[in-house]
Design a protein around this motif. Structure first.
Motif, PDB file in Angstrom:
ATOM      1  N   SER A 295       0.806  -1.214   0.000  1.00  0.00           N
ATOM      2  CA  SER A 295       0.000   0.000   0.000  1.00  0.00           C
ATOM      3  C   SER A 295       0.844   1.269   0.000  1.00  0.00           C
ATOM      4  CB  SER A 295      -0.924   0.027   1.225  1.00  0.00           C
ATOM      5  OG  SER A 295      -0.154  -0.028   2.420  1.00  0.00           O
ATOM      6  N   GLU A 296       2.149   1.131   0.189  1.00  0.00           N
ATOM      7  CA  GLU A 296       3.026   2.308   0.231  1.00  0.00           C
ATOM      8  C   GLU A 296       4.278   2.039  -0.596  1.00  0.00           C
ATOM      9  OE1 GLU A 296       5.533   5.126   3.359  1.00  0.00           O
ATOM     10  OE2 GLU A 296       4.356   3.416   4.098  1.00  0.00           O
ATOM     11  N   VAL A 297       4.511   2.872  -1.604  1.00  0.00           N
ATOM     12  CA  VAL A 297       5.694   2.745  -2.465  1.00  0.00           C
ATOM     13  C   VAL A 297       6.813   3.592  -1.880  1.00  0.00           C
ATOM     14  CG1 VAL A 297       6.614   3.083  -4.776  1.00  0.00           C
ATOM     15  CG2 VAL A 297       4.237   2.372  -4.476  1.00  0.00           C
ATOM     16  N   THR A 298       7.961   2.975  -1.652  1.00  0.00           N
ATOM     17  CA  THR A 298       9.098   3.694  -1.069  1.00  0.00           C
ATOM     18  C   THR A 298      10.261   3.855  -2.043  1.00  0.00           C
ATOM     19  OG1 THR A 298      10.007   1.635  -0.174  1.00  0.00           O
ATOM     20  CG2 THR A 298       8.526   2.918   1.243  1.00  0.00           C
ATOM     21  N   GLY A 299      10.202   3.180  -3.173  1.00  0.00           N
ATOM     22  CA  GLY A 299      11.279   3.291  -4.143  1.00  0.00           C
ATOM     23  C   GLY A 299      10.874   2.611  -5.436  1.00  0.00           C
ATOM     24  N   TYR A 300      11.783   2.613  -6.397  1.00  0.00           N
ATOM     25  CA  TYR A 300      11.470   1.987  -7.685  1.00  0.00           C
ATOM     26  C   TYR A 300      12.758   1.534  -8.357  1.00  0.00           C
ATOM     27  CZ  TYR A 300      13.162   6.174 -10.123  1.00  0.00           C
ATOM     28  OH  TYR A 300      13.945   7.197 -10.603  1.00  0.00           O
ATOM     29  N   SER A 301      12.583   0.619  -9.290  1.00  0.00           N
ATOM     30  CA  SER A 301      13.686   0.159 -10.137  1.00  0.00           C
ATOM     31  C   SER A 301      13.218   0.191 -11.583  1.00  0.00           C
ATOM     32  CB  SER A 301      14.111  -1.260  -9.756  1.00  0.00           C
ATOM     33  OG  SER A 301      14.573  -1.320  -8.426  1.00  0.00           O
ATOM     34  N   VAL A 302      14.163   0.346 -12.490  1.00  0.00           N
ATOM     35  CA  VAL A 302      13.837   0.391 -13.915  1.00  0.00           C
ATOM     36  C   VAL A 302      14.761  -0.561 -14.665  1.00  0.00           C
ATOM     37  CG1 VAL A 302      12.890   2.730 -13.965  1.00  0.00           C
ATOM     38  CG2 VAL A 302      15.350   2.393 -14.190  1.00  0.00           C
ATOM     39  N   ARG A 303      14.255  -0.992 -15.809  1.00  0.00           N
ATOM     40  CA  ARG A 303      15.040  -1.881 -16.675  1.00  0.00           C
ATOM     41  C   ARG A 303      14.684  -1.563 -18.115  1.00  0.00           C
ATOM     42  NH1 ARG A 303      14.949  -8.521 -16.330  1.00  0.00           N
ATOM     43  NH2 ARG A 303      17.065  -8.881 -17.087  1.00  0.00           N
ATOM     44  N   LEU A 304      15.661  -1.643 -18.988  1.00  0.00           N
ATOM     45  CA  LEU A 304      15.444  -1.258 -20.382  1.00  0.00           C
ATOM     46  C   LEU A 304      14.779  -2.389 -21.153  1.00  0.00           C
ATOM     47  CD1 LEU A 304      16.042   1.215 -22.177  1.00  0.00           C
ATOM     48  CD2 LEU A 304      18.113   0.055 -22.932  1.00  0.00           C
ATOM     49  N   ARG A 305      13.813  -2.028 -22.007  1.00  0.00           N
ATOM     50  CA  ARG A 305      13.167  -2.993 -22.892  1.00  0.00           C
ATOM     51  C   ARG A 305      13.617  -2.740 -24.310  1.00  0.00           C
ATOM     52  NH1 ARG A 305       7.808  -2.132 -20.387  1.00  0.00           N
ATOM     53  NH2 ARG A 305       7.229  -1.034 -22.288  1.00  0.00           N
ATOM     54  N   ARG A 306      14.020  -3.786 -24.986  1.00  0.00           N
ATOM     55  CA  ARG A 306      14.341  -3.703 -26.412  1.00  0.00           C
ATOM     56  C   ARG A 306      13.422  -4.688 -27.127  1.00  0.00           C
ATOM     57  NH1 ARG A 306      18.870  -0.693 -27.310  1.00  0.00           N
ATOM     58  NH2 ARG A 306      20.351  -0.483 -25.600  1.00  0.00           N
ATOM     59  N   GLY A 307      12.431  -4.154 -27.825  1.00  0.00           N
ATOM     60  CA  GLY A 307      11.429  -5.013 -28.424  1.00  0.00           C
ATOM     61  C   GLY A 307      10.563  -5.613 -27.344  1.00  0.00           C
ATOM     62  N   ASP A 308      10.424  -6.931 -27.360  1.00  0.00           N
ATOM     63  CA  ASP A 308       9.603  -7.621 -26.356  1.00  0.00           C
ATOM     64  C   ASP A 308      10.430  -8.127 -25.189  1.00  0.00           C
ATOM     65  OD1 ASP A 308       7.373  -7.212 -27.932  1.00  0.00           O
ATOM     66  OD2 ASP A 308       7.648  -9.102 -29.033  1.00  0.00           O
ATOM     67  N   ALA A 309      11.741  -7.923 -25.243  1.00  0.00           N
ATOM     68  CA  ALA A 309      12.608  -8.484 -24.207  1.00  0.00           C
ATOM     69  C   ALA A 309      13.138  -7.382 -23.291  1.00  0.00           C
ATOM     70  CB  ALA A 309      13.783  -9.229 -24.851  1.00  0.00           C
ATOM     71  N   GLU A 310      13.338  -7.750 -22.035  1.00  0.00           N
ATOM     72  CA  GLU A 310      13.979  -6.855 -21.082  1.00  0.00           C
ATOM     73  C   GLU A 310      15.434  -7.266 -20.959  1.00  0.00           C
ATOM     74  OE1 GLU A 310      11.921  -7.012 -17.414  1.00  0.00           O
ATOM     75  OE2 GLU A 310      10.013  -6.324 -18.227  1.00  0.00           O
ATOM     76  N   ILE A 311      16.336  -6.292 -21.029  1.00  0.00           N
ATOM     77  CA  ILE A 311      17.758  -6.602 -20.960  1.00  0.00           C
ATOM     78  C   ILE A 311      18.419  -5.721 -19.919  1.00  0.00           C
ATOM     79  CG2 ILE A 311      17.869  -7.277 -23.382  1.00  0.00           C
ATOM     80  CD1 ILE A 311      19.221  -4.617 -23.947  1.00  0.00           C
TER      81      ILE A 311
END
Length: 886
Positions: A295-311
């Motif tokens: 119920s409480e967001v304290t941070g986040y992470s990101v990842r790059l998508r190339r096409g349909d895949a995450e790398i």
């Protein structure tokens, strides 16, 4: 100075590699330059600089490794660590015996890792001697807790420092050394790589960074920018670098994500909009929730998508940059509230309603651009109000400019980072602060302001390498030429936005310079001058070409609804449809008058506006762009008939002086004496004078270092002899007597050397003070004073003067035309009778502030002679002196 630390299992494998030729024969001159007392033996100090030395180097490496490993083997001490299961390229480990520590929340396996490996690298351009590196290594290892204490509370740990030239296959990298150490001390105890005592950083990586900062200041080395000026940016991992090489991409996923997140963070007005826009841009986003629920967001992470895949790796916002953490964005970027967080929670969970977009309204056409450009001037005025010492507010400003440059990079460069990506990177570095308490928290009305509007407009209303307009369908179908005309105005507004970002960048650079952070200031100025300025000049050239191409139809375009809206926002004026009158070429008579004497008439009225030559480069560029945006009002720029006599005389004096100054500047640029060239020549001369001051101080410092190195060598010999004497059994009388004799000789030599060391140190200190230049700046000054660097700066200044010559020449021509208009009005008035002049004065006083008309008859049939004076427009069919038809 930068420290990088690894842990491993086999000491012999590490030292064989360090004294070997390297993977690509890059170890040209490998040799031992320092170490603990038992390692510094004459037989092990040879230089190995060729393939024929490989076998000898291997023998020495194995002997040194055996010497360092004696305490661990003797006591059987185990040193274990929690290591990552698999790291490196493609999930492979870094090596059978090289480990990387696992994070607290990460699964790992415990391995025996008694080998501590640290790389100490100097800054680019720094070159240190072996003696200097030996001294630095000794100080570093003492402060990292590997040496013995005089009170015997801590025993010695054995280590060795190896140097083999610059990094890189061709030696193009940085000067550095490798330190290989055992984590088992002479008494069998372990070296702590976590707790270094009260007031010191926990962990060997943070502590090594602290020690490097201390060494930089004590040894007069270049101070790492991230330590001197605030926080830093996380570096690419080996896996990311190798994957970028394998895929053939010009940057790693970390670098691309840093730019994308920055652009959308500055361009979003709310947390929800930030999350949604990132996902639409091709970035995978996941939230980090507070313990005990979702119920409480304290941070986040990101990842790059190339096409349909995450790398690539998942990277937290704080790993990209400290001011991109969720807490920083909530404090500095968005209007944070419990309601806003609740609204964003669905977006974090991936259940956002795509039809319901929060944040600012996304108008069509050029309105977002116009709204942002309307506030740019006020925004830039705020820069002058920020105290230089307010590092937090300047960092926030740098972050905003970085967001705009990042947005341009996303729109125009994409996967091929160029000038805008470089500018975003430099501004991001300036946006970091060392501590969370140093963050500046902007008032609600400054979040995000026109800079955020510009970033949002870039990401929403442009595409490709050309601005895209959004006219209503009926309007576009009705008048295709109007769409082209709107592109002119949109391009003008884009140039204004770019100029605003450049102005912020240069203001941040000036603040760095005022605080003494010269390297950071130089980096920003360099990327602005060499990469962004050419882009700005190209856009201005395209803008001028488009204006010339569609100039005749400007009235139709600016009468359009979108044109009127833009004009209201940018210029604060309601524009009606007008037919623009093309000005004739300047007559010979007017040209002669403009080139006449600069004797100003006596007047009590003074013009307060600055001369053209007093404007900054950004202000001149803005004036040129605004002139294009006001193309339909050209006839109203100079209206001398509305001025009273005193104002007319003052304008005449001001304009004649302004033209004289600008003409001198144009002539100087044509003769190669432009202001940029003159300034660089003066800087080069000053650098040469400073180098002449530094040289004797360097010589004195070198002499003091030589004496100090000799003293340290004797001290180490004294310690080794004393240790050997203590370890020699008393029954070996002759051996002990010989050692005692050598010990006495060494002690006598030390006593004789002590006064010399004090004298040379005093001389070196006096010579350093006589230069008047901080020692940490000597390397930078000597590098900048090199002939190659001086010539490069001079060529850049000459090119800049030549680029500005054309703009100044056009400005001079425009000012001369305006002066001709003013002088023609003065000649006309000189031929009037006193009654006529008084009547005109009364009419001017009565109609002051009323709008002018271009027609000879008003809407209520008021005679032309009773109407306010129209703007002066020379015409070949009229007499310029009397205003009457011929």
């Amino acid at each position: 100075m930068i420290a990088k630390i690894r842990r491993g299992k086999k000491m012999s494998g590490l030292i064989v590699y360090l004294l070997g030729p390297g993977e690509h024969n890059e170890h040209k001159d490998r040799h031992i330059i320092g170490g603990s007392p038992t390692v510094m033996r004459e037989m092990w100090l040879a230089h190995f600089d060729g393939p024929g030395d490989d076998e000898a180097a291997r023998d020495v490496a194995l002997a040194v490794a055996d010497e360092i490993e004696i305490p661990r083997r003797l006591y059987g001490t185990q040193v274990r660590m929690k290591a990552k299961v698999a790291v490196g390229v493609g999930g492979r480990e870094l090596g059978m015996d090289v480990f990387e520590p696992a994070r607290k929340s990460e699964k790992g396996t415990y391995k025996d890792a008694p080998v501590w490996h640290c790389v100490l690298a100097a800054q680019p351009g720094e070159e240190l001697s072996d003696d200097r590196w030996q001294e630095i290594a000794g100080v570093f290892m003492e402060r990292m807790g590997f040496t013995a204490t005089p009170d015997a509370q801590r025993a010695q740990a054995r280590w060795v420092a190896v140097r083999h030239g610059h990094s890189g296959e061709k030696g193009e990298g940085q000067d550095h050394i490798h330190i290989a150490a055992s984590l088992v001390r002479e008494d069998g105890s372990k070296v702590s790589t976590y707790d270094y005592g009260p007031g010191k950083a926990k962990g060997d990586w943070p502590r090594a960074d602290e020690v490097c900062g201390e060494i930089e200041r004590e040894f007069g080395l270049k101070i790492l920018a991230t330590r001197k000026e605030g926080g830093g940016l996380s570096e690419n991992s080996r896996a990311e670098i190798e994957r970028a090489k394998r895929l053939g991409t010009p940057e790693t996923e970390r670098e691309r994500l840093r730019r994308m997140v920055r652009a959308h963070a500055v361009g979003a007005e709310s947390e929800r909009e930030f999350v949604e826009n990132l996902r639409e841009a091709g970035v995978a986003v996941r939230a980090r929730y507070a313990a005990g629920g979702t119920s409480e967001v304290t941070g986040y992470s990101v990842r790059l998508r190339r096409g349909d895949a995450e790398i690539g790796p998942w990277l937290g916002g704080g790993k990209l940059a400290k001011d991109l953490s969720l807490s920083a964005l909530r404090e500095q970027q968005w209007a944070d509230s419990p309601e806003a967080r609740e609204d964003a929670l669905a977006a974090w969970k991936g259940r956002a309603d795509r039809g319901k977009r929060s944040g600012r309204s996304r108008g069509e056409g050029i309105d977002p651009w116009a709204q942002a450009a309307a506030e740019v001037e006020q925004w830039q005025a705020r820069l002058g109000e920020i105290p230089v010492s307010d590092r937090g507010q300047w960092a926030w400003m740098a972050g905003q400019a970085a967001g705009v440059f990042a947005a341009w990079s996303e729109v125009l460069e994409g996967d091929e980072p160029g000038a805008f990506a470089a500018a975003a990177r430099e501004m991001t570095r300036s946006a970091q602060v060392a501590r969370q308490a140093d963050r500046w928290r902007p008032p609600r009305e400054r979040r995000p302001g026109p800079i955020g509007e510009i970033a949002q407009a870039l990401l929403t209303h442009t595409g490709g390498s050309r601005p895209r307009t959004h006219l209503p369908a009926s309007q576009g179908a009705r008048d295709g030429q109007a769409a082209a005309e709107m592109a002119v105005l949109l391009l003008a507004l884009m140039v204004l936005a770019l100029l605003a970002a450049i102005a912020i960048a240069l203001a941040v650079a000036r603040a760095h310079r005022a605080r003494g952070e010269l390297m950071r200031a130089s980096a920003i100025e360099h990327v602005t001058r060499t990469q962004i300025d050419p882009v700005r000049a190209g856009w201005e050239s395209e803008l001028a070409a488009r204006r010339d191409q569609w100039d005749r139809d400007a009235a139709q375009v600016f009468a359009a609804a979108a044109g009127r809206a833009a004009a209201r926002h940018v210029l604060g004026d309601t524009v009606t449809a007008q037919t623009r009158v093309k000005r004739p070429a300047m007559s010979a008579e007017v040209a002669a008058a403009a080139a006449g004497p600069l004797t100003p008439p006596a007047t009590n009225v003074r013009i307060n506006r600055p001369y053209y030559t007093e404007l900054t480069e950004e202000q001149r560029a803005q004036r040129r762009v605004v002139a294009v945006a006001r193309a339909w009002e050209t006839g109203r720029e100079v209206e001398p008939r509305r001025w009273d006599d005193e104002r007319l005389d003052a304008e005449l004096a001001h304009r004649r002086t302004e033209i004289g100054l600008l003409a001198d500047l144009v002539a100087a640029r044509r003769d190669g004496r432009g202001p940029h060239t003159v300034a660089v020549l003066a800087d080069n001369a000053e650098l040469r004078r400073q180098v002449d001051k530094i040289r004797p101080a360097r010589d004195a410092q070198q002499a003091a270092e030589e004496v100090l190195a000799e003293q340290q060598k004797l001290t180490r010999r004294h310690q080794a002899l004393q240790q050997k004497l203590d370890q020699t059994p008393r029954r070996q009388v002759l051996a002990r007597r010989e050692l005692a004799s050598e010990l006495a000789e060494t002690q006598a030599a030390l006593a004789e050397l002590a006064p010399k060391q004090v004298r040379t140190e005093a001389v070196a200190q006096a010579a350093a003070e006589a230069t008047g230049i901080p020692a940490q700046e000597w390397n930078s000054i000597e590098f900048q004073a090199q002939e190659q660097q001086r010539q490069a700066r001079l060529r850049g200044a000459q090119d800049k003067d030549q680029r500005e010559l054309a703009a100044d020449a056009k400005a001079l021509e425009k000012l001369q035309r305006e002066l001709g208009t003013v002088e023609a009005e003065q000649r006309r008035r000189s031929q009037l009778t006193g009654e006529q002049r008084d009547a005109e004065q009364r009419r001017r006083a009565q109609t002051k502030g009323l709008p002018t008309r271009r027609t000879g008859q008003s809407a209520d049939n008021t005679p032309a002679w009773q109407q306010p004076y129209p703007p002066y427009q020379p015409d070949h069919g009229r007499d310029h002196d009397t205003g009457l038809g011929r």
